[in-house]
Design a protein around this motif. Structure first.
Motif, PDB file in Angstrom:
ATOM      1  N   THR A 137      17.298  -5.523  -8.650  1.00 62.77           N
ATOM      2  CA  THR A 137      18.542  -4.767  -8.481  1.00 62.77           C
ATOM      3  C   THR A 137      18.263  -3.391  -7.873  1.00 62.77           C
ATOM      4  OG1 THR A 137      19.488  -5.903 -10.381  1.00 62.77           O
ATOM      5  CG2 THR A 137      20.566  -3.877  -9.680  1.00 62.77           C
ATOM      6  N   GLN A 138      17.262  -2.704  -8.413  1.00 63.33           N
ATOM      7  CA  GLN A 138      16.949  -1.359  -7.912  1.00 63.33           C
ATOM      8  C   GLN A 138      16.406  -1.397  -6.490  1.00 63.33           C
ATOM      9  OE1 GLN A 138      15.999   1.401 -10.586  1.00 63.33           O
ATOM     10  NE2 GLN A 138      15.476   2.960  -9.115  1.00 63.33           N
ATOM     11  N   LEU A 139      15.540  -2.349  -6.188  1.00 59.77           N
ATOM     12  CA  LEU A 139      14.933  -2.408  -4.861  1.00 59.77           C
ATOM     13  C   LEU A 139      15.920  -2.854  -3.785  1.00 59.77           C
ATOM     14  CD1 LEU A 139      11.467  -3.936  -5.797  1.00 59.77           C
ATOM     15  CD2 LEU A 139      11.942  -1.572  -5.094  1.00 59.77           C
ATOM     16  N   SER A 140      16.877  -3.711  -4.143  1.00 58.37           N
ATOM     17  CA  SER A 140      17.837  -4.189  -3.142  1.00 58.37           C
ATOM     18  C   SER A 140      18.774  -3.078  -2.682  1.00 58.37           C
ATOM     19  CB  SER A 140      18.634  -5.377  -3.679  1.00 58.37           C
ATOM     20  OG  SER A 140      19.434  -4.970  -4.768  1.00 58.37           O
ATOM     21  N   GLY A 141      18.906  -2.012  -3.444  1.00 61.67           N
ATOM     22  CA  GLY A 141      19.758  -0.893  -3.050  1.00 61.67           C
ATOM     23  C   GLY A 141      19.065   0.104  -2.150  1.00 61.67           C
ATOM     24  N   GLN A 142      17.797  -0.119  -1.839  1.00 64.99           N
ATOM     25  CA  GLN A 142      17.043   0.820  -1.002  1.00 64.99           C
ATOM     26  C   GLN A 142      17.352   0.595   0.472  1.00 64.99           C
ATOM     27  OE1 GLN A 142      15.140   3.242  -2.472  1.00 64.99           O
ATOM     28  NE2 GLN A 142      15.952   2.347  -4.352  1.00 64.99           N
ATOM     29  N   SER A 143      17.167   1.634   1.269  1.00 67.21           N
ATOM     30  CA  SER A 143      17.352   1.500   2.715  1.00 67.21           C
ATOM     31  C   SER A 143      16.033   1.812   3.412  1.00 67.21           C
ATOM     32  CB  SER A 143      18.441   2.453   3.215  1.00 67.21           C
ATOM     33  OG  SER A 143      17.996   3.790   3.145  1.00 67.21           O
ATOM     34  N   TYR A 144      15.869   1.248   4.593  1.00 63.61           N
ATOM     35  CA  TYR A 144      14.651   1.416   5.370  1.00 63.61           C
ATOM     36  C   TYR A 144      14.393   2.884   5.666  1.00 63.61           C
ATOM     37  CZ  TYR A 144      11.551   1.480   9.386  1.00 63.61           C
ATOM     38  OH  TYR A 144      10.525   1.762  10.252  1.00 63.61           O
ATOM     39  N   ALA A 145      15.415   3.628   6.034  1.00 63.11           N
ATOM     40  CA  ALA A 145      15.247   5.027   6.418  1.00 63.11           C
ATOM     41  C   ALA A 145      14.692   5.865   5.264  1.00 63.11           C
ATOM     42  CB  ALA A 145      16.578   5.605   6.893  1.00 63.11           C
ATOM     43  N   VAL A 146      15.078   5.539   4.047  1.00 63.47           N
ATOM     44  CA  VAL A 146      14.613   6.309   2.891  1.00 63.47           C
ATOM     45  C   VAL A 146      13.205   5.873   2.483  1.00 63.47           C
ATOM     46  CG1 VAL A 146      15.049   6.798   0.454  1.00 63.47           C
ATOM     47  CG2 VAL A 146      16.944   6.741   2.076  1.00 63.47           C
ATOM     48  N   VAL A 147      12.981   4.583   2.352  1.00 61.72           N
ATOM     49  CA  VAL A 147      11.706   4.065   1.866  1.00 61.72           C
ATOM     50  C   VAL A 147      10.592   4.296   2.888  1.00 61.72           C
ATOM     51  CG1 VAL A 147      10.491   1.982   1.082  1.00 61.72           C
ATOM     52  CG2 VAL A 147      12.844   2.374   0.398  1.00 61.72           C
ATOM     53  N   ASN A 148      10.927   4.460   4.143  1.00 63.84           N
ATOM     54  CA  ASN A 148       9.917   4.639   5.182  1.00 63.84           C
ATOM     55  C   ASN A 148       9.298   6.038   5.166  1.00 63.84           C
ATOM     56  OD1 ASN A 148       8.404   3.469   7.260  1.00 63.84           O
ATOM     57  ND2 ASN A 148       9.655   4.476   8.803  1.00 63.84           N
ATOM     58  N   THR A 149       9.848   6.984   4.435  1.00 57.88           N
ATOM     59  CA  THR A 149       9.295   8.336   4.360  1.00 57.88           C
ATOM     60  C   THR A 149       8.418   8.477   3.115  1.00 57.88           C
ATOM     61  OG1 THR A 149      11.139   9.227   3.087  1.00 57.88           O
ATOM     62  CG2 THR A 149      11.345   9.284   5.500  1.00 57.88           C
TER      63      THR A 149
END
Length: 188
Positions: A137-149
Motif C-alpha cells: 500500500t505504501q509503495l504503490s503511492g510513490q511516484s518516480y520523480a520522488v523516489v528517484n532523488t
C-alpha cells in the motif's frame, strides 16, 4: 725477494677481521632483541594495562581521593562500542505498480531490516502478511520523480521504518528497528 709471511702472522691477520665481525654481529643481535622486547612491553602496556587504568570504581565505592563515586559505568571509553551484534533480516523482493506520471509504472524493491534484537526478527516473521500488505500500500503511492532523488529515498526509508515499528508496537511486539536498507530498487 719478498719474504713469505710466517704461519703465525697469517693466523693473526685472519683472526682480526673475524673478531670485528663477531662484535658487530653480537651488537646487531642485541639491538634486535632490545627492539623486540621494547615492542612487546609496549604492546602489553597498551592492550592490558591501559584498559585497566580506564576502569572506574563501582557505585558506592570510594576513589583514591576518598570521595564516593556516583557513576555506575564499569569502563570509561571515548567511543562506546555496542556489544550486541547487528541482525539483518531481508524480506522477499516486492514489485508494485506506482503512480504513472510517465513511462515508469513498476517499482521493484528489496528491503532489509537492521535490528539488534532477535525478537524483532521473530515478530516480523509472525506478522509478515500484515507487513507485506502495508508495504504494498505504501509503495504503490510513490511516484518516480520522488523516489528517484536521494531525499526521496531517505524519506521513503524513514517512513517504512516508522510504519514497521508502528505495526510491531500495535501488535505488542518488540519494536527495535534501527534502520531500513534498500538492497535493490528498480523502477521501469
Amino acid at each position: 725477494m719478498a719474504k713469505k709471511p710466517t704461519p703465525a702472522q697469517t693466523e693473526k691477520k685472519d683472526t682480526e677481521p673475524k673478531k670485528g665481525l663477531n662484535t658487530k654481529l653480537i651488537l646487531l643481535i642485541v639491538g634486535v632483541v632490545f627492539v623486540l622486547v621494547a615492542g612487546g612491553g609496549a604492546a602489553y602496556y597498551f592492550l592490558v594495562m591501559a584498559p585497566a587504568a580506564h576502569t572506574e570504581p563501582a557505585e558506592g565505592s570510594e576513589t583514591t581521593d576518598g570521595h564516593a563515586t556516583e557513576d555506575t559505568h564499569a569502563v570509561k571509553t571515548d567511543h562506546p562500542i555496542e556489544q550486541v551484534p547487528v541482525i539483518y533480516h531481508a524480506f522477499k523482493p516486492l514489485t508494485v505498480n506506482i503512480a504513472a506520471s510517465g513511462p515508469v509504472r513498476f517499482l521493484r524493491i528489496n528491503i532489509t531490516v537492521v535490528t539488534r534484537t532477535a525478537a524483532v526478527v521473530a515478530a516480523l516473521e509472525k506478522h509478515l502478511p500484515r507487513i507485506q500488505n502495508d508495504l504494498l500500500t505504501q509503495l504503490s503511492g510513490q511516484s518516480y520523480a520522488v523516489v528517484n532523488t536521494q531525499e526521496g529515498k531517505n524519506s521513503l526509508r524513514e517512513s517504512l521504518k516508522k510504519m514497521l515499528n508502528d505495526i510491531l508496537t500495535k501488535s505488542r511486539e518488540p519494536a527495535d528497528i534501527q534502520d531500513i536498507l534498500f538492497t535493490e530498487l528498480l523502477m521501469q
